[in-house]
Design a protein around this motif. Structure first.
Motif, PDB file in Angstrom:
ATOM      1  N   THR A 108     -10.207  12.703   3.618  1.00 56.04           N
ATOM      2  CA  THR A 108      -9.556  12.654   2.304  1.00 56.04           C
ATOM      3  C   THR A 108      -8.075  12.987   2.371  1.00 56.04           C
ATOM      4  OG1 THR A 108     -10.254  14.952   1.909  1.00 56.04           O
ATOM      5  CG2 THR A 108     -11.685  13.214   1.077  1.00 56.04           C
ATOM      6  N   ASP A 109      -7.646  13.741   3.392  1.00 60.29           N
ATOM      7  CA  ASP A 109      -6.228  14.099   3.458  1.00 60.29           C
ATOM      8  C   ASP A 109      -5.343  12.927   3.843  1.00 60.29           C
ATOM      9  OD1 ASP A 109      -6.944  13.877   6.093  1.00 60.29           O
ATOM     10  OD2 ASP A 109      -6.371  15.919   6.675  1.00 60.29           O
ATOM     11  N   ARG A 110      -5.955  11.781   4.139  1.00 64.17           N
ATOM     12  CA  ARG A 110      -5.173  10.593   4.476  1.00 64.17           C
ATOM     13  C   ARG A 110      -4.761   9.802   3.227  1.00 64.17           C
ATOM     14  NH1 ARG A 110      -3.420  10.888   9.788  1.00 64.17           N
ATOM     15  NH2 ARG A 110      -4.955  12.163  10.892  1.00 64.17           N
ATOM     16  N   PHE A 111      -5.320  10.147   2.070  1.00 63.05           N
ATOM     17  CA  PHE A 111      -5.016   9.397   0.841  1.00 63.05           C
ATOM     18  C   PHE A 111      -3.803  10.031   0.164  1.00 63.05           C
ATOM     19  CE2 PHE A 111      -9.785   9.022   1.246  1.00 63.05           C
ATOM     20  CZ  PHE A 111      -9.741   7.777   1.861  1.00 63.05           C
ATOM     21  N   TYR A 112      -2.643   9.802   0.762  1.00 62.29           N
ATOM     22  CA  TYR A 112      -1.436  10.523   0.378  1.00 62.29           C
ATOM     23  C   TYR A 112      -0.838  10.053  -0.947  1.00 62.29           C
ATOM     24  CZ  TYR A 112       1.233   6.498   2.154  1.00 62.29           C
ATOM     25  OH  TYR A 112       1.744   5.239   2.357  1.00 62.29           O
ATOM     26  N   LEU A 113      -1.322   8.925  -1.483  1.00 63.07           N
ATOM     27  CA  LEU A 113      -0.828   8.428  -2.769  1.00 63.07           C
ATOM     28  C   LEU A 113      -1.901   8.538  -3.864  1.00 63.07           C
ATOM     29  CD1 LEU A 113       1.166   5.232  -1.684  1.00 63.07           C
ATOM     30  CD2 LEU A 113       2.082   7.458  -2.337  1.00 63.07           C
ATOM     31  N   HIS A 114      -2.871   9.431  -3.637  1.00 65.74           N
ATOM     32  CA  HIS A 114      -4.015   9.546  -4.554  1.00 65.74           C
ATOM     33  C   HIS A 114      -3.570   9.717  -6.006  1.00 65.74           C
ATOM     34  CE1 HIS A 114      -8.043  10.886  -5.930  1.00 65.74           C
ATOM     35  NE2 HIS A 114      -7.339  11.711  -6.687  1.00 65.74           N
ATOM     36  N   ASP A 115      -2.739  10.713  -6.281  1.00 68.31           N
ATOM     37  CA  ASP A 115      -2.364  11.006  -7.666  1.00 68.31           C
ATOM     38  C   ASP A 115      -1.596   9.853  -8.296  1.00 68.31           C
ATOM     39  OD1 ASP A 115      -3.577  13.459  -7.403  1.00 68.31           O
ATOM     40  OD2 ASP A 115      -1.715  14.552  -6.992  1.00 68.31           O
ATOM     41  N   GLN A 116      -0.643   9.290  -7.568  1.00 66.91           N
ATOM     42  CA  GLN A 116       0.172   8.204  -8.111  1.00 66.91           C
ATOM     43  C   GLN A 116      -0.679   6.976  -8.436  1.00 66.91           C
ATOM     44  OE1 GLN A 116       3.489   7.120  -5.628  1.00 66.91           O
ATOM     45  NE2 GLN A 116       4.055   5.347  -6.868  1.00 66.91           N
ATOM     46  N   LEU A 117      -1.621   6.659  -7.548  1.00 69.90           N
ATOM     47  CA  LEU A 117      -2.450   5.470  -7.762  1.00 69.90           C
ATOM     48  C   LEU A 117      -3.487   5.693  -8.855  1.00 69.90           C
ATOM     49  CD1 LEU A 117      -2.778   4.349  -4.064  1.00 69.90           C
ATOM     50  CD2 LEU A 117      -1.656   3.087  -5.895  1.00 69.90           C
ATOM     51  N   ARG A 118      -4.006   6.900  -8.968  1.00 71.23           N
ATOM     52  CA  ARG A 118      -4.931   7.193 -10.074  1.00 71.23           C
ATOM     53  C   ARG A 118      -4.212   7.098 -11.416  1.00 71.23           C
ATOM     54  NH1 ARG A 118      -9.504   5.784  -8.069  1.00 71.23           N
ATOM     55  NH2 ARG A 118     -10.436   7.200  -6.551  1.00 71.23           N
ATOM     56  N   GLN A 119      -2.981   7.571 -11.495  1.00 72.94           N
ATOM     57  CA  GLN A 119      -2.204   7.454 -12.736  1.00 72.94           C
ATOM     58  C   GLN A 119      -1.943   5.991 -13.071  1.00 72.94           C
ATOM     59  OE1 GLN A 119       1.336   9.835 -12.225  1.00 72.94           O
ATOM     60  NE2 GLN A 119       0.175  11.751 -11.969  1.00 72.94           N
ATOM     61  N   LEU A 120      -1.652   5.197 -12.032  1.00 72.52           N
ATOM     62  CA  LEU A 120      -1.429   3.766 -12.248  1.00 72.52           C
ATOM     63  C   LEU A 120      -2.702   3.101 -12.752  1.00 72.52           C
ATOM     64  CD1 LEU A 120       1.172   2.121 -11.750  1.00 72.52           C
ATOM     65  CD2 LEU A 120       0.180   1.376  -9.583  1.00 72.52           C
ATOM     66  N   GLU A 121      -3.835   3.554 -12.255  1.00 74.54           N
ATOM     67  CA  GLU A 121      -5.129   3.012 -12.675  1.00 74.54           C
ATOM     68  C   GLU A 121      -5.408   3.334 -14.146  1.00 74.54           C
ATOM     69  OE1 GLU A 121      -9.473   2.777 -10.531  1.00 74.54           O
ATOM     70  OE2 GLU A 121      -8.555   4.756 -10.709  1.00 74.54           O
ATOM     71  N   LEU A 122      -5.051   4.538 -14.558  1.00 69.66           N
ATOM     72  CA  LEU A 122      -5.259   4.922 -15.960  1.00 69.66           C
ATOM     73  C   LEU A 122      -4.346   4.131 -16.898  1.00 69.66           C
ATOM     74  CD1 LEU A 122      -5.560   8.819 -15.611  1.00 69.66           C
ATOM     75  CD2 LEU A 122      -7.398   7.196 -16.161  1.00 69.66           C
ATOM     76  N   ALA A 123      -3.175   3.769 -16.408  1.00 68.05           N
ATOM     77  CA  ALA A 123      -2.201   3.081 -17.261  1.00 68.05           C
ATOM     78  C   ALA A 123      -2.467   1.582 -17.375  1.00 68.05           C
ATOM     79  CB  ALA A 123      -0.797   3.319 -16.727  1.00 68.05           C
TER      80      ALA A 123
END
Length: 538
Positions: free
Chosen positions: A235-250
């Protein structure tokens, strides 16, 4: 064979001759002309040179900007001379820019923002070449979106032994200057993609070009589904997790999927497995889709084959393969100080595309049968295989090449350095052997680009085979004698070189330490007295 005149940056000329089927890059390196290179597959554009006189194939200019094509620039790793050429080192392709800032996005990945040079034009997802002051050059993809971002954004992943990547992370500072080359590459959003669903698959910092493509698509109000799969061992390899989840919500049409290929515990909303395998399990039909692949070359190759298998047209598949030459440079050119039986010197990287072109081994078997028929009848080569069963040799070579191209551990014999240790073979004799292989590959219809890859793979072992005098065979760091016999317990089944009967795995045999002939337990008695006591049982 072609005559090449090479003009260096200081206007010195070198005259060299290329060999049959040898590309310009290999010809220059063989003569000690150390031009920059990285991927060797026409992706990174690091090895670009300029042709002042001579013909250039379209393959050697594929992916270059029209302005560079017009000026005679070409990719040295993709150019097999069609005749004599006058070649010059490139000039004016790089310009210096400033590092604005650096930020670690994870323990492994650093975000680097660069000031864009004046009138710098690029598309999100393309790549640029960065050059160190000492001339080392590598390619990095752009994660920034020109319509929304001022700075050029790069994601650099730390690599064990990474010459360029670790220098960028550890030594390059904000405010430093660095040379960059114009943006290249076709892994970007195009207006024609507006009518297609998008499937994007990446590993590691393959997210850099892919997030650029996603942001560009959403900026242009893409209406169809967009699925982005990111693969990592943990899981520590998903370095854009927060940014991509926010993009998904938008954006309701954008879907981000994390795929864990390691042994990490199950994570909510994450899939277990390799990203490209998960993606094509969930998307069985990608006909009339646009597919984008970025990350390690092995994944990109496998993903390309899966894309075609599941219906994607070739022109709808876009890729950005990362070839980690920093980690593989010792594999490509092992140093003289490197132990000859060190694992790092055994094989070049796997090549799934070449294996597929060889029809998953079917065509390879045909080629090897034809090739060794010629070898056994050739007056220059036949003597090296006297008393060795041809069929056994074909089988061993088949398994060896299969292991090279697929990575499967199916070959248990000696590596080329050990198996050829007693043979005095000149460059000319090696070239003669290669000409027979080239003849067979063309006879059986392997496409020319794949032939070049096959010959490059075989050329990897030239330095282990060509020599002016025998050298000792090394096993486990211990030198073996040139003559006499030794004992061995077989790991896999084979054939006796004397009576040709089958030898089962686990059976004790003796073998000649110089020529490698194996004698079964029945035939061993006639040679048993010749086994060296010091070597018995090794």
């Amino acid at each position: 064979m072609a005559y090449l005149k090479y003009q260096t940056n200081d206007n010195q000329n070198r005259d060299i001759h290329s060999r049959e089927a040898e590309n310009v890059l290999d010809a220059l390196l063989r003569q000690g002309i150390n031009i920059p290179f990285s991927c060797r597959s026409g992706v990174c554009h690091v090895c670009v040179q300029q042709c002042k006189h001579g013909d250039i194939s379209s393959v050697a200019q594929k992916g270059l900007a029209p302005s560079l094509v017009k000026e005679g620039y070409f990719l040295a790793c993709q150019c097999t001379p069609m005749g004599d050429m006058h070649i010059a080192a490139p000039s004016g392709l790089f310009q210096t820019t400033l590092v604005h800032s650096k930020e670690m996005l994870s323990p492994y990945v650093c975000r680097i923002l660069l000031e864009p040079p004046a009138d710098f034009i690029y598309k999100a997802g393309q790549f640029i070449n960065l050059r160190r002051p000492d001339g080392i050059t590598r390619s990095y993809s752009l994660a920034s979106l020109p319509a929304e971002d001022y700075f050029l954004e790069l994601h650099v992943q730390r690599q064990n032994g990474g010459i360029m990547s670790n220098w960028l992370i550890d030594d390059l500072k904000a405010g430093d200057g660095i040379d960059i080359q114009n943006a290249e590459g076709s892994c970007h959003y195009q207006s024609s993609a507006a009518d297609y669903p998008l499937l994007l698959i990446g590993t590691g910092t393959g997210m850099a070009p892919l997030i650029g493509v996603v942001r560009d698509a959403l900026y242009h109000h893409h209406q169809h589904e967009i699925h982005l799969y990111h693969g990592g061992r943990n899981t520590d390899r998903f370095y854009l997790h927060d940014q991509l989840r926010q993009l998904e919500l938008a954006h309701s049409n954008f879907h981000y999927h994390e795929c864990i290929s390691g042994n990490s515990s199950a994570v909510e909303n994450a899939f277990a497995g390799r990203a490209h395998e998960v993606a094509f399990t969930r998307h069985q039909n990608v006909h009339h889709w646009k597919v984008y692949l970025a990350g390690l070359a092995e994944m990109v190759d496998s993903g390309t084959l899966l894309s075609a298998k599941h219906g994607a047209a070739p022109h709808d598949i876009h890729s950005d393969a990362f070839t980690l030459r920093d980690l593989r440079q010792n594999n490509r050119m092992p140093s003289k100080e490197q132990p000859p039986d060190d694992d790092s010197a055994k094989y070049p990287p796997p090549d799934a595309v070449l294996w597929a072109a060889l029809q998953d081994g079917k065509l390879l078997s045909t080629v090897l049968t034809d090739f060794y028929t010629l070898v056994y009848a050739d007056e220059k080569l036949a003597s090296f295989f006297s008393g060795v069963t041809k069929q056994r040799l074909i089988e061993k070579q088949y398994l060896f090449i299969r292991q090279i191209l697929t990575g499967e551990k199916v070959y248990f014999g000696d590596r080329p350095r050990n198996s050829h240790h007693w043979m005095v073979i000149s460059d000319e004799l090696f070239d003669h052997r290669e000409s027979l292989m080239l003849q067979c590959l063309r006879k059986h219809g392997l496409p020319e680009p794949m032939i070049r890859r096959f010959m490059e793979m075989e050329g990897f072992y030239r330095r282990d085979i060509v020599k002016a005098a025998p050298f000792a065979r090394v096993v486990g760091g211990i030198e073996k004698p040139f003559e006499g016999f030794d004992e061995l317990t077989m790991d896999v089944g084979t054939l006796c070189d004397s009576c040709t009967r089958e030898v089962a795995a686990g059976e004790n045999v003796i073998y000649h330490v110089r020529i490698g002939k194996i004698y079964c337990s029945d035939c061993s008695t006639q040679h048993h007295h010749e086994v060296s006591p010091a070597n018995a049982g090794v």
